[in-house]
Design a protein around this motif. Sequence first.
Motif, mmCIF file in Angstrom:
data_model
loop_
_atom_site.group_PDB
_atom_site.id
_atom_site.type_symbol
_atom_site.label_atom_id
_atom_site.label_comp_id
_atom_site.label_asym_id
_atom_site.label_seq_id
_atom_site.Cartn_x
_atom_site.Cartn_y
_atom_site.Cartn_z
ATOM 1 N N TYR A 88 -1.911 13.105 -2.814
ATOM 2 C CA TYR A 88 -0.832 14.095 -2.804
ATOM 3 C C TYR A 88 -1.397 15.471 -3.114
ATOM 4 C CZ TYR A 88 2.642 10.377 -2.673
ATOM 5 O OH TYR A 88 3.415 9.297 -2.284
ATOM 6 N N ASP A 89 -0.789 16.504 -2.538
ATOM 7 C CA ASP A 89 -1.235 17.878 -2.795
ATOM 8 C C ASP A 89 -0.714 18.358 -4.147
ATOM 9 O OD1 ASP A 89 1.400 18.875 -2.525
ATOM 10 O OD2 ASP A 89 1.042 19.667 -0.514
ATOM 11 N N PRO A 90 -1.126 19.556 -4.588
ATOM 12 C CA PRO A 90 -0.695 20.036 -5.908
ATOM 13 C C PRO A 90 0.823 20.169 -6.081
ATOM 14 C CG PRO A 90 -2.629 21.241 -5.211
ATOM 15 C CD PRO A 90 -2.180 20.412 -4.027
ATOM 16 N N THR A 91 1.574 20.282 -4.983
ATOM 17 C CA THR A 91 3.032 20.372 -5.097
ATOM 18 C C THR A 91 3.693 18.999 -5.156
ATOM 19 O OG1 THR A 91 3.502 20.353 -2.714
ATOM 20 C CG2 THR A 91 2.985 22.508 -3.724
ATOM 21 N N GLY A 92 2.907 17.929 -4.958
ATOM 22 C CA GLY A 92 3.461 16.583 -4.975
ATOM 23 C C GLY A 92 3.851 16.066 -3.601
ATOM 24 N N ALA A 93 3.409 16.749 -2.529
ATOM 25 C CA ALA A 93 3.704 16.293 -1.165
ATOM 26 C C ALA A 93 2.586 15.366 -0.678
ATOM 27 C CB ALA A 93 3.844 17.485 -0.227
ATOM 28 N N LEU A 94 2.970 14.300 0.000
ATOM 29 C CA LEU A 94 2.012 13.332 0.517
ATOM 30 C C LEU A 94 1.099 13.978 1.554
ATOM 31 C CD1 LEU A 94 1.053 10.345 0.716
ATOM 32 C CD2 LEU A 94 2.789 10.056 2.509
ATOM 33 N N MET A 95 -0.210 13.783 1.386
ATOM 34 C CA MET A 95 -1.191 14.261 2.356
ATOM 35 C C MET A 95 -1.631 13.108 3.255
ATOM 36 S SD MET A 95 -3.498 16.657 -0.142
ATOM 37 C CE MET A 95 -4.592 17.248 1.153
ATOM 38 N N ALA A 96 -1.972 11.976 2.661
ATOM 39 C CA ALA A 96 -2.437 10.819 3.430
ATOM 40 C C ALA A 96 -2.341 9.575 2.570
ATOM 41 C CB ALA A 96 -3.875 11.019 3.893
ATOM 42 N N GLN A 97 -2.208 8.441 3.238
ATOM 43 C CA GLN A 97 -2.135 7.131 2.592
ATOM 44 C C GLN A 97 -3.161 6.220 3.242
ATOM 45 O OE1 GLN A 97 1.785 5.266 2.711
ATOM 46 N NE2 GLN A 97 0.863 3.242 2.654
ATOM 47 N N THR A 98 -3.600 5.221 2.517
ATOM 48 C CA THR A 98 -4.449 4.183 3.092
ATOM 49 C C THR A 98 -3.551 3.169 3.798
ATOM 50 O OG1 THR A 98 -4.341 2.729 1.155
ATOM 51 C CG2 THR A 98 -6.077 4.422 1.160
ATOM 52 N N ALA A 99 -4.148 2.268 4.549
ATOM 53 C CA ALA A 99 -3.381 1.186 5.144
ATOM 54 C C ALA A 99 -2.852 0.281 4.033
ATOM 55 C CB ALA A 99 -4.262 0.376 6.090
ATOM 56 N N ASP A 100 -1.671 -0.274 4.250
ATOM 57 C CA ASP A 100 -1.114 -1.249 3.314
ATOM 58 C C ASP A 100 -1.996 -2.495 3.374
ATOM 59 O OD1 ASP A 100 0.463 -2.854 1.699
ATOM 60 O OD2 ASP A 100 1.993 -3.181 3.235
ATOM 61 N N GLN A 101 -2.444 -2.952 2.218
ATOM 62 C CA GLN A 101 -3.338 -4.111 2.150
ATOM 63 C C GLN A 101 -2.585 -5.433 2.132
ATOM 64 O OE1 GLN A 101 -6.870 -3.391 2.321
ATOM 65 N NE2 GLN A 101 -5.707 -1.580 2.954
ATOM 66 N N THR A 102 -1.284 -5.386 2.221
ATOM 67 C CA THR A 102 -0.372 -6.546 2.234
ATOM 68 C C THR A 102 -0.787 -7.585 1.189
ATOM 69 O OG1 THR A 102 -1.505 -7.652 4.078
ATOM 70 C CG2 THR A 102 0.308 -6.139 4.635
ATOM 71 N N SER A 103 -1.107 -8.802 1.608
ATOM 72 C CA SER A 103 -1.403 -9.873 0.644
ATOM 73 C C SER A 103 -2.902 -10.056 0.379
ATOM 74 C CB SER A 103 -0.815 -11.196 1.145
ATOM 75 O OG SER A 103 -1.382 -11.522 2.402
ATOM 76 N N THR A 104 -3.706 -9.063 0.749
ATOM 77 C CA THR A 104 -5.147 -9.145 0.490
ATOM 78 C C THR A 104 -5.387 -9.294 -1.010
ATOM 79 O OG1 THR A 104 -5.583 -7.739 2.396
ATOM 80 C CG2 THR A 104 -7.358 -7.950 0.777
ATOM 81 N N ALA A 105 -6.213 -10.253 -1.373
ATOM 82 C CA ALA A 105 -6.502 -10.503 -2.791
ATOM 83 C C ALA A 105 -7.232 -9.318 -3.414
ATOM 84 C CB ALA A 105 -7.351 -11.762 -2.923
ATOM 85 N N TRP A 106 -7.005 -9.131 -4.717
ATOM 86 C CA TRP A 106 -7.745 -8.134 -5.491
ATOM 87 C C TRP A 106 -8.121 -8.833 -6.793
ATOM 88 C CZ3 TRP A 106 -5.851 -2.455 -6.643
ATOM 89 C CH2 TRP A 106 -6.908 -1.726 -7.196
ATOM 90 N N ALA A 107 -9.360 -9.287 -6.865
ATOM 91 C CA ALA A 107 -9.849 -10.040 -8.016
ATOM 92 C C ALA A 107 -10.044 -9.137 -9.230
ATOM 93 C CB ALA A 107 -11.176 -10.717 -7.661
ATOM 94 N N ALA A 108 -10.201 -9.749 -10.392
ATOM 95 C CA ALA A 108 -10.505 -9.009 -11.618
ATOM 96 C C ALA A 108 -11.887 -8.375 -11.500
ATOM 97 C CB ALA A 108 -10.457 -9.954 -12.815
ATOM 98 N N ASP A 109 -12.076 -7.270 -12.192
ATOM 99 C CA ASP A 109 -13.367 -6.573 -12.256
ATOM 100 C C ASP A 109 -13.945 -6.297 -10.874
ATOM 101 O OD1 ASP A 109 -13.434 -6.556 -15.138
ATOM 102 O OD2 ASP A 109 -13.853 -8.700 -15.004
ATOM 103 N N THR A 110 -13.103 -5.744 -9.986
ATOM 104 C CA THR A 110 -13.513 -5.502 -8.614
ATOM 105 C C THR A 110 -13.191 -4.072 -8.185
ATOM 106 O OG1 THR A 110 -13.107 -7.813 -8.090
ATOM 107 C CG2 THR A 110 -13.247 -6.305 -6.233
#
Length: 185
Positions: free
Chosen positions: A84-106
């Motif tokens: 987000y820019d300094p005013t709080g407007a969205l600049m860009a987003q990553t792709a939604d990772q949906t159900s992709t796992a995110w392990a601990a300490d990763t």
Amino acid sequence: MTVHGAYRGIPRDDLGYLNSAGRPDVFHRANLPRVGLDDVAALATGVMTSVDLWLNEGDLVTNLTFVSAGTAAGTPTNWWFALYDPTGALMAQTADQTSTAWAADTVKTLALATAQRITRSGKYKAAINVTATTPPTLVGTVGAKPVLSGEANLSQTSGSGLTTTAPATIATPAFKRQVPLVIAT
């Protein structure tokens, strides 16, 4: 040269190690030094957490990185990062990772949908949302609530029930004590 108390050097130069110690000699910006970090519960399911991230004019931000700590994401359905820019407007987003796992300490580094060339130095916001039965804990620290008039939150939450898309703006931010580490590359 301005004198800052008994210190006669340039504070920015003297404190540079806080942002680059032990990191490769490639472009990166981080909101926290790599010392004094711990496991923080910075996320609530479907609620975006955003942190200040200083970016300089000319920086080209292509990726955002967050690091899970001791708790993995439990049954994620949506998760993404955003800038987000300094005013709080969205600049860009990553792709939604949906159900992709995110392990601990990763470490998770995600590409923004469109790389962002920074046209004005300032405090931008890097954001993360994880919608899951159990959001992961993140590597970060604990910050104090703003004390002086004009101080900003180091970390804040906004939105609820978020799924695939980052909000167009950061609306009604609320103070968050836990401050996750974020790195822009």
